[in-house]
Design a protein around this motif. Structure first.
Motif, PDB file in Angstrom:
ATOM      1  N   ASP A 176       1.429  54.677   2.355  1.00 50.27           N
ATOM      2  CA  ASP A 176       1.578  54.005   1.070  1.00 50.27           C
ATOM      3  C   ASP A 176       0.254  53.530   0.483  1.00 50.27           C
ATOM      4  OD1 ASP A 176       0.952  51.753   2.574  1.00 50.27           O
ATOM      5  OD2 ASP A 176       3.003  50.985   2.602  1.00 50.27           O
ATOM      6  N   ASP A 177      -0.849  53.917   1.088  1.00 49.88           N
ATOM      7  CA  ASP A 177      -2.171  53.553   0.585  1.00 49.88           C
ATOM      8  C   ASP A 177      -2.777  54.769  -0.122  1.00 49.88           C
ATOM      9  OD1 ASP A 177      -5.199  53.462   0.729  1.00 49.88           O
ATOM     10  OD2 ASP A 177      -4.750  51.449   1.430  1.00 49.88           O
ATOM     11  N   LYS A 178      -3.007  54.655  -1.420  1.00 49.50           N
ATOM     12  CA  LYS A 178      -3.417  55.809  -2.220  1.00 49.50           C
ATOM     13  C   LYS A 178      -4.741  56.415  -1.754  1.00 49.50           C
ATOM     14  CE  LYS A 178      -5.692  53.061  -5.847  1.00 49.50           C
ATOM     15  NZ  LYS A 178      -5.696  52.716  -7.285  1.00 49.50           N
ATOM     16  N   ILE A 233      -0.659  59.013  -9.352  1.00 51.56           N
ATOM     17  CA  ILE A 233      -1.513  60.113  -9.803  1.00 51.56           C
ATOM     18  C   ILE A 233      -2.861  60.124  -9.080  1.00 51.56           C
ATOM     19  CG2 ILE A 233      -2.722  61.091 -11.810  1.00 51.56           C
ATOM     20  CD1 ILE A 233       0.237  61.496 -11.985  1.00 51.56           C
ATOM     21  N   TYR A 234      -3.251  58.993  -8.518  1.00 56.98           N
ATOM     22  CA  TYR A 234      -4.587  58.845  -7.933  1.00 56.98           C
ATOM     23  C   TYR A 234      -4.942  59.954  -6.936  1.00 56.98           C
ATOM     24  CZ  TYR A 234      -8.524  56.788  -5.389  1.00 56.98           C
ATOM     25  OH  TYR A 234      -9.747  56.585  -4.781  1.00 56.98           O
ATOM     26  N   PRO A 235      -4.141  60.222  -5.890  1.00 61.35           N
ATOM     27  CA  PRO A 235      -4.542  61.276  -4.937  1.00 61.35           C
ATOM     28  C   PRO A 235      -4.657  62.648  -5.598  1.00 61.35           C
ATOM     29  CG  PRO A 235      -2.762  59.931  -4.033  1.00 61.35           C
ATOM     30  CD  PRO A 235      -2.879  59.585  -5.483  1.00 61.35           C
ATOM     31  N   PHE A 236      -3.745  62.942  -6.527  1.00 64.52           N
ATOM     32  CA  PHE A 236      -3.804  64.231  -7.215  1.00 64.52           C
ATOM     33  C   PHE A 236      -5.096  64.366  -8.010  1.00 64.52           C
ATOM     34  CE2 PHE A 236       0.753  63.592  -6.537  1.00 64.52           C
ATOM     35  CZ  PHE A 236       1.156  64.835  -6.069  1.00 64.52           C
ATOM     36  N   LYS A 237      -5.439  63.318  -8.743  1.00 58.15           N
ATOM     37  CA  LYS A 237      -6.661  63.355  -9.570  1.00 58.15           C
ATOM     38  C   LYS A 237      -7.897  63.538  -8.699  1.00 58.15           C
ATOM     39  CE  LYS A 237      -9.187  62.654 -13.359  1.00 58.15           C
ATOM     40  NZ  LYS A 237     -10.539  62.893 -12.841  1.00 58.15           N
ATOM     41  N   LYS A 238      -7.997  62.775  -7.620  1.00 59.52           N
ATOM     42  CA  LYS A 238      -9.168  62.870  -6.754  1.00 59.52           C
ATOM     43  C   LYS A 238      -9.272  64.260  -6.115  1.00 59.52           C
ATOM     44  CE  LYS A 238     -11.534  59.831  -5.457  1.00 59.52           C
ATOM     45  NZ  LYS A 238     -12.865  59.332  -5.861  1.00 59.52           N
TER      46      LYS A 238
END
Length: 538
Positions: A176-178, A233-238
């Motif tokens: 659960d930690d992005k 969205i954070y993991p996808f963007k990175k």
């Protein structure tokens, strides 16, 4: 790879008609345990429709078609050989080489018997600052794929699992930690890429915070756009910024991202607007299985779902049940320019896969058992709410209990042999006998092997056994070793003073590491990858 290389020049796309180019955008499901009749039907479809890719499943009973679980899954010890044979047959039937895909999130064992199985992502999420071992894992799974002729592993899961009741993601997420989800997914991708295997982030825009299974219905996630962009969205963007081969769009309705009522699969706002333009993703966008009830029940006319998804910006139609009709509908509704755009993306991916030369890659340094042992050592996690009580267990006679079955119970057997503590396996039919034995000691070690990794029906723990656990947790000085999904701990009646060790998997390698820990020969270095309710209890 020899079969692919013998097909001729994969770079020559000039001979394909517009209809053949659309065929390249389809990825029907194929089943290792299909009948000869079904196999021949697929060979004919591949030839006639110029199908571009296939996704392998174990059987129709175990795939997304088996929504109600009514079909019996038949074990097949020859699945591996059958997979190799079918890949060769389907490649032979194809006018142009096929991209072969599979879901191998925790190895080929996700679909194929008697193949190496690695830990679920939730256990990997407990590993701290050891990206190197996750790169080795990605490499190892990639090697297993490459050895049978698979080019495309539809993984990793980049969803942030922040809903304990999630029925379909849960244990498949790194946590659960992005930031940790991003870093672990990146390491996994780096490993696969290093041996020439394609990847796919899933399930965009983020399937973690839902209690609805998209195989059965359409999840609706009511979060603000700001929340979604900040977290899901954070993991996808990175990862997109780092470079990935493909992104899989999930069957989700997110009103803050698209208030039209469309699921992400058919949302131009989400696919073309957010993913393609705002996040700048230039690679292949692939759908989640199009036969899943979340979308298939909405589009009942054959081919209409495929055409709608394509119109929204989709490039590859995964698990299309109506490829012939889908091809015709896309030809009727799409411009040649739009078709060419998706074709070029898929063709580029295909060229990349076919250019992959196995001799250029460095093999993993660890074999299957060595790697699992290392993953177990880095992931094992202890939570001691009342550590002062632990010494009482080993200093006095204690009960050596286990509930649930694995392929052998090394852990409890080792305790019996080394601590002179008889092992008591507990099931419904011997509960009364065990309850009498409990009077012999106030201290107990319980090895718990939950039957299921998903939360449905209390992880399939029998109600009588669950009631028994809740009872003894209150009455005894307990140390629980949980060989399964850590969310199981929230239904055991635990509180902040409970003592639990999370071992995540029931593999023998994980049990051996757990016994090392019990024997004070191994320090637990893992940290819980998710928030647990029982830790907030007094």
């Amino acid at each position: 790879m020899k079969m692919i290389e013998s097909k001729g020049d994969i770079l020559d796309a000039k001979k394909l008609s517009l209809k053949q180019k659309v065929g390249q955008l389809f990825m029907p499901a194929v089943f290792i345990n299909d009948s000869e009749e079904e196999v021949q039907k697929m060979e004919a479809l591949i030839r006639a429709a110029n199908i571009g890719a296939l996704c392998f499943f174990h059987s129709r009973a175990s795939a997304a078609t088996n929504f109600e679980g009514k079909k019996k899954i038949i074990h097949n010890d020859n699945s591996y050989a059958r997979l190799v044979s079918l890949i060769e047959r389907y490649q032979t039937a194809a006018p142009y080489p096929l991209l072969i895909a599979i879901d191998a999130e925790w190895g080929l064992a996700m679909r194929i018997e008697n193949t190496p199985q690695y830990p679920y992502a939730i256990g990997l999420g407990a590993i701290q600052d050891q990206e190197g071992i996750l790169i080795e894992l990605g490499k190892k799974i990639g090697e297993d794929c490459k050895n049978v002729g698979i080019h495309w592993n539809l993984s990793p899961v980049a969803d942030i699992n922040n809903n304990p009741n999630n029925p379909v993601i849960g244990y498949r997420s790194f946590g659960d930690d992005k930031t940790k989800v991003y870093r672990k997914a990146q390491a996994f991708i780096d490993g696969m890429t290093s041996v020439g295997i394609l990847n796919s982030l899933k399930h965009f825009p983020g399937h973690g915070d839902t209690a609805t299974d998209s195989h059965l219905g359409l999840p609706v996630i009511n979060k603000s756009k700001a929340e979604f962009l900040e977290n899901e969205i954070y993991p996808f963007k990175k990862l997109i910024d780092k470079g990935v081969d493909s992104v899989m769009v999930g069957h989700l309705q997110v009103p803050a991202l698209d208030d039209s009522g469309n699921p992400a699969t058919t949302s131009r706002t989400i696919i073309d607007g957010l993913l393609r333009n705002q996040l700048g993703f230039e690679g292949v966008i692939i759908s989640d299985a199009l036969n899943m009830h979340a979308v298939s029940k909405k589009y009942t006319t054959k081919g209409s779902l495929e055409a709608k998804a394509f119109d929204a910006g989709m490039d590859m139609m995964c698990f299309s049940e109506h490829p012939v009709e889908g091809i015709d509908e896309i030809l009727k509704t799409a411009t040649p320019e739009r078709i060419q755009e998706s074709f070029e993306r898929v063709w580029h991916l295909k060229r990349k896969a076919m250019a992959s030369n196995p001799t250029k890659f460095t093999k993993s340094k660890l074999d299957y058992n060595e790697l699992n042992t290392e993953l177990a050592r880095f992931s094992i996690t202890e939570y001691y709410g009342n550590e002062s009580q632990l010494d009482l267990i080993k200093s006095d006679s204690f009960l050596n209990l286990s509930i649930g079955k694995c392929i052998g119970n090394y852990f409890s057997t080792a305790i019996e042999l080394n601590y002179n503590a008889q092992h008591h396996y507990i099931d419904v039919d011997n509960l009364e006998e065990i309850k009498k034995a409990l009077y012999k000691s106030d201290n107990a070690v319980l090895a718990l092997f939950p039957p299921a990794a998903k939360p449905k029906d209390q992880f399939e723990i029998k109600p009588e056994l669950l009631e028994f656990i809740r009872d003894i947790v209150q009455k005894k000085n307990m140390l629980i070793y949980l060989f399964g999904n850590p969310y199981v701990s929230d239904i055991l009646g635990l509180n902040g003073k409970s003592n639990v060790v999370f071992a995540y998997q029931c593999f023998e390698s994980f049990q051996k590491v757990a016994f090392e820990h019990f024997s004070d020969k191994l320090e637990a270095k893992g940290k819980l990858p998710v928030q647990l309710k029982f830790l907030n209890k007094p």
